[in-house]
Design a protein around this motif. Structure first.
Motif, PDB file in Angstrom:
ATOM      1  N   VAL A 260       0.863  -1.172   0.000  1.00 35.49           N
ATOM      2  CA  VAL A 260       0.000   0.000   0.000  1.00 35.49           C
ATOM      3  C   VAL A 260       0.905   1.228   0.000  1.00 35.49           C
ATOM      4  N   GLY A 261       0.402   2.319  -0.558  1.00 33.86           N
ATOM      5  CA  GLY A 261       1.242   3.502  -0.601  1.00 33.86           C
ATOM      6  C   GLY A 261       0.445   4.770  -0.788  1.00 33.86           C
ATOM      7  N   THR A 262       1.068   5.880  -0.448  1.00 34.15           N
ATOM      8  CA  THR A 262       0.503   7.204  -0.644  1.00 34.15           C
ATOM      9  C   THR A 262       1.636   8.210  -0.552  1.00 34.15           C
TER      10      THR A 262
ATOM     11  N   PHE B 135      -3.089   3.874  -2.775  1.00 41.78           N
ATOM     12  CA  PHE B 135      -3.201   2.715  -3.655  1.00 41.78           C
ATOM     13  C   PHE B 135      -2.866   1.443  -2.885  1.00 41.78           C
ATOM     14  N   THR B 136      -3.422   0.341  -3.353  1.00 42.14           N
ATOM     15  CA  THR B 136      -3.144  -0.972  -2.781  1.00 42.14           C
ATOM     16  C   THR B 136      -2.748  -1.918  -3.904  1.00 42.14           C
ATOM     17  N   LEU B 137      -1.968  -2.945  -3.557  1.00 40.98           N
ATOM     18  CA  LEU B 137      -1.463  -3.901  -4.530  1.00 40.98           C
ATOM     19  C   LEU B 137      -1.792  -5.324  -4.091  1.00 40.98           C
TER      20      LEU B 137
ATOM     21  N   LEU C 245       1.939   5.063   8.726  1.00 44.77           N
ATOM     22  CA  LEU C 245       1.860   6.395   8.121  1.00 44.77           C
ATOM     23  C   LEU C 245       1.048   6.380   6.831  1.00 44.77           C
ATOM     24  N   SER C 246       1.067   5.263   6.106  1.00 43.62           N
ATOM     25  CA  SER C 246       0.322   5.173   4.844  1.00 43.62           C
ATOM     26  C   SER C 246      -1.178   5.128   5.070  1.00 43.62           C
TER      27      SER C 246
END
Length: 827
Positions: A26-28, A38-40, A299-300
């Protein structure tokens, strides 16, 4: 190419479903300008959230490859997947997907654009068999705007001459653009006229539809595979309130270029991670990678426009089996998870972020002092239960921030109204909780008691900072026609009442939750143990003899006797400083927990929540659908490791830290549960590996961080010191036993004072000699919504009886029945 048709057939498509919860990343971006997360999973993008972290806007977004002789290969189904963090602790990812037939390999770098609401994919296509000209490459995007796949619309259009694909729903839009344009485009209804249907049959887009309105839609675009095989192509997925707004963002991002976005994205994360507390003990170097990943996960999951509102998980458990009726998934805020997460931030040295959590909790506190069971990030309720631990954890967070020197006496004052209101709610509604931390049953829970008693003492200490000041009015919502709050009460007098209440509850933990001489105890070879939860009881029966509901099990009818059900929750009594790790009752309970709940997996042990738990996959691997079988939780391995630290066994704690880490996915994410039965490959279930439950679970990552910190400090990081001093060092006991109408005990031990606690003003009419003589006494206003009077029963001997009734002052009437409490020789 086929002639375009205006409206796609087959509306509204098949019922929409979400996708796998087993995320690999996951990221931002860490900027206010970028409101996308977003997620993967399975080598592709899954849910993308916009403009809030609790608003999912896509189901998934992947690639399809077609080729000669009817070759059809969907990236998420027909490749092996590898997810790489491009740098430890920085949630920028490279996905490498290799065709299982050995024909091609796709590599993708994925980031969020820090300057705008866009997710970028840089895609390279490598031919392994044949030539580039043999293959065609397509992007397939499934919008779910917003938190739902029904009633979406898709269409083809151009923005400033650039061809794009668009979708909208519920006032939000997205636009998909390519750095090298599209060779063909189409929109359609899933299962009827979408691109997947066309490509799987024909290998190309033979039917071109320009619109698909009001249903479950999919967008398909053919990419320039030659460019993908040489310099690579970039796909930009932009979001906005309208299609043109989303298109502008996507186009602007492509014009800036992927490398600029990547550099800015990584730079922001590097700057943040520099503030993280380092692991400077060689014996713990093995955990550095997952430690940094865990910080990134915390944090994400925080939206910059709602500071502190960290959700439980960017996933929907067993999402592939869930539809639009599951609006929230785990992308909601649970106050308990949030406070635990703040502890993880503190343990990692991120003090400002932990303080943001406290500020958020203060802002979403209800007028009666409570917090919702869970909520959207704007504070709106999702579920309606009340869990006392969730109402107590924010008080403990204030205490922990003070211990870590993040708050001084001056800055703590801001939170004084929050603490007053919260502790008043806990006192009014305790000691039993409306729901336990597993959100299933009401009663006396060792975990909840551990949290609430610690919170009462923490609140008393905070009030003592301003001891001589008047305890503020309007601390809680008053009942209609209730008397005003005692204006003469000071913080000191209320603090004294809180400590008296804490001591009384602490003395009764065993009476409420410890059982002895049961069949289970005899089979394990112990004299007794703490139960998972015991219901409120009336009469002389022990609480542990009462019945509790077993939820989520199709094969169990009705309730179970409380003393038959055990949970690792009892270890909270050690974690929060109420019982020593070597207390014989704790040691007995540990033996029973391990006998019933411990599962030894190839990489180490995990524990289930409680015996007869039903929250997990079925025996055959089918997704949890309201019933199932509870599986092992890595989180509970972390909690057990903290118990081992309290017991002084750091070697075992390190072993459990490694076991917890071994539960993580290949991408370094910790799941809610792991599969603990034999492998079922066709359902992607492998022993000791993540199940279909939520992943990542932020709470589990926070527990991992705290465990690392506890091992570094050689003490349980989040253990309150006031409980340890009061109950383990001073061994404080209470002279009081509390009685409430909803907790109407019929016996008290000899030598104890009976404290009558009521929720409104009253006169207590009481007798110690079977009504031969009587006394009328006004209940004292505690100033936290409890009116009490201490009947002087300490001098009574075994066999004597206390009798009483009430006259309600506000209603000017007698209750209409009498109560009796017998004096006996038992606690």
């Amino acid at each position: 190419m086929a002639e375009p048709v205006n409206q796609a057939p087959g509306a509204p498509g098949i019922p929409p479903r979400w996708t796998s919860s087993a995320k690999t990343g996951v990221g931002t971006a860490l900027t206010d300008l970028s409101r996308v997360w977003f997620t993967l999973s399975h080598g592709i993008l899954n849910e993308i959230y916009f403009p809030r972290i609790d608003f999912a806007c896509t189901r998934d977004f992947g690639l399809i490859v077609t080729g000669p002789d009817g070759f059809f290969s969907e990236e998420k189904r027909h490749t092996t997947h590898e997810t790489r963090w491009l740098e430890d602790g920085l949630p920028a990812f490279e996905l490498i997907n290799t065709c299982v037939q050995g024909r091609y390999r796709i590599s993708k770098r994925i980031v969020a654009d820090p300057q705008r609401d866009v997710v970028l994919q840089q895609i390279r296509f490598e031919v392994l068999t044949g030539a580039v000209a043999d293959y065609r490459l397509f992007a397939l995007l499934a919008p779910h705007l917003v938190n739902g796949g029904a009633d979406n619309s898709g269409w083809l259009d151009a923005y400033k001459g650039d061809d794009m694909l668009f979708a909208s729903g519920d006032g939000t839009a997205l636009a998909l653009a390519s750095s090298h344009g599209f060779r063909a485009r189409s929109v359609g209804f899933v299962g009827a006229s979408d691109g997947w249907q066309d490509l799987s049959r024909h290998g190309s887009l033979t039917s071109i539809y320009t619109r698909a309105d009001g249903g479950n839609v999919a967008l398909t675009g053919e990419l320039d595979i030659k460019s993908a095989a040489t310099e690579g192509i970039v796909l930009a997925l932009g979001f906005g309130n309208r299609g043109n707004e989303a298109a502008l963002r996507a186009r602007s991002s492509l014009q800036d270029g992927f490398e600029k976005a990547f550099t800015d994205y990584v730079g922001g994360w590097r700057e943040c991670m520099r503030r993280t507390r380092p692991i400077d003990v060689p014996a713990l170097n093995f955990c550095t990678k997952l430690y940094h990943a865990s910080v990134a996960m915390l944090l994400s999951h925080e939206p910059p426009t709602f500071p502190g509102a960290i959700i439980a998980s960017l996933s929907i458990p067993w999402g592939f089996s869930k539809g639009d009726d599951d609006l929230g998934g785990y992308h909601l805020v649970w106050p308990r998870d949030l406070a635990e997460t703040a502890g993880g931030l503190l343990a990692a040295g991120l003090h400002d972020e932990a303080l943001s959590v406290l500020n958020y909790l203060q802002s979403v506190q209800e007028s009666d002092g409570s917090w919702p069971q869970n909520m959207w990030i704007d504070g709106s309720h999702y579920w309606s239960g009340i869990q006392l631990d969730e109402c107590a954890f924010p008080i403990l967070l204030v205490d922990m921030l003070r211990r870590e020197k993040c708050l001084d006496d001056i800055s703590t004052r801001r939170y004084l109204p929050m603490v007053r209101s919260a502790v008043a709610f806990v006192v009014r509604n305790g000691a039993a909780t409306g729901q336990d931390r597993w959100e299933e049953d009401a009663g006396y829970s060792p975990f909840t008691l551990g949290v609430t008693i610690a919170a009462l003492l923490a609140a008393a200490d905070i009030l003592d900072l301003y001891a001589d000041e008047a305890f503020a009015q309007n601390t809680f919502s008053m009942k209609q026609n209730a008397s005003p709050i005692n204006k003469t009460a000071t913080n000191k007098t209320v603090a004294n009442f809180l400590r008296e209440t804490a001591d009384s509850w602490n003395d009764n933990i065993e009476a409420w939750t410890y059982t002895a001489n049961t069949q289970l105890a005899n089979s394990v070879g112990v004299d007794g143990y703490y139960v998972r939860i015991a219901p409120l009881t009336t009469g002389s029966a022990a609480a542990t003899d009462g019945l509790i509901a077993i939820k989520n099990r199709a094969d169990i009818n009705g309730d179970r006797v409380a003393k038959e059900i055990v949970s690792p929750d009892a270890l909270a009594l050690v974690r929060f400083g109420l019982r020593a790790a070597d207390d014989p009752r704790i040691l007995n309970t540990v033996k029973v927990i391990d006998h019933l709940l411990k599962i030894d997996l190839p990489n180490g042990p995990v524990w289930r929540r409680y015996n007869e738990d039903g929250y997990g996959e079925h025996a055959d691997g089918r997704a949890f659908n309201g019933t199932g079988i509870g599986r092992g939780w890595p989180l509970l391995t972390g909690e057990r490791a903290h118990y081992e630290i309290a017991r002084g066994d750091k070697t075992e704690a390190r072993h459990l830290l490694q076991a917890m880490a071994a539960c993580a996915s290949a991408g370094g994410l910790l799941p809610e549960q792991v599969w603990d039965a034999d492998d079922i490959p066709e359902r992607e279930l492998f022993r000791g590996r993540p199940s279909g439950s939520a992943m990542p679970l932020v709470w589990a990552h926070s527990e991992y961080i705290k465990l690392v910190r506890s091992l570094l400090d050689d003490r349980v990081f989040d253990q309150p010191q006031n409980t340890v001093q009061r109950y383990l060092v001073e061994k404080k006991q209470s002279p009081l036993v509390s009685w409430r109408i909803n907790q109407a005990r019929q016996q008290i031990p000899a030598g104890k004072i009976l404290r009558i606690e009521l929720d409104r003003p009253a006169t207590i009419h009481w007798s110690l000699d079977n009504w031969q003589t009587t006394t009328d006494s006004a209940a004292v206003d505690s100033n936290v919504g409890i009116y009490y009077f201490d009947i002087p029963s300490a001098a009574l001997t075994i066999g004597q009886q206390i009798a009483f009734t009430f006259y309600w002052s506000d209603e000017q009437r007698w209750l209409g029945n009498n109560f009796t409490v017998d004096v006996n020789g038992h606690r």
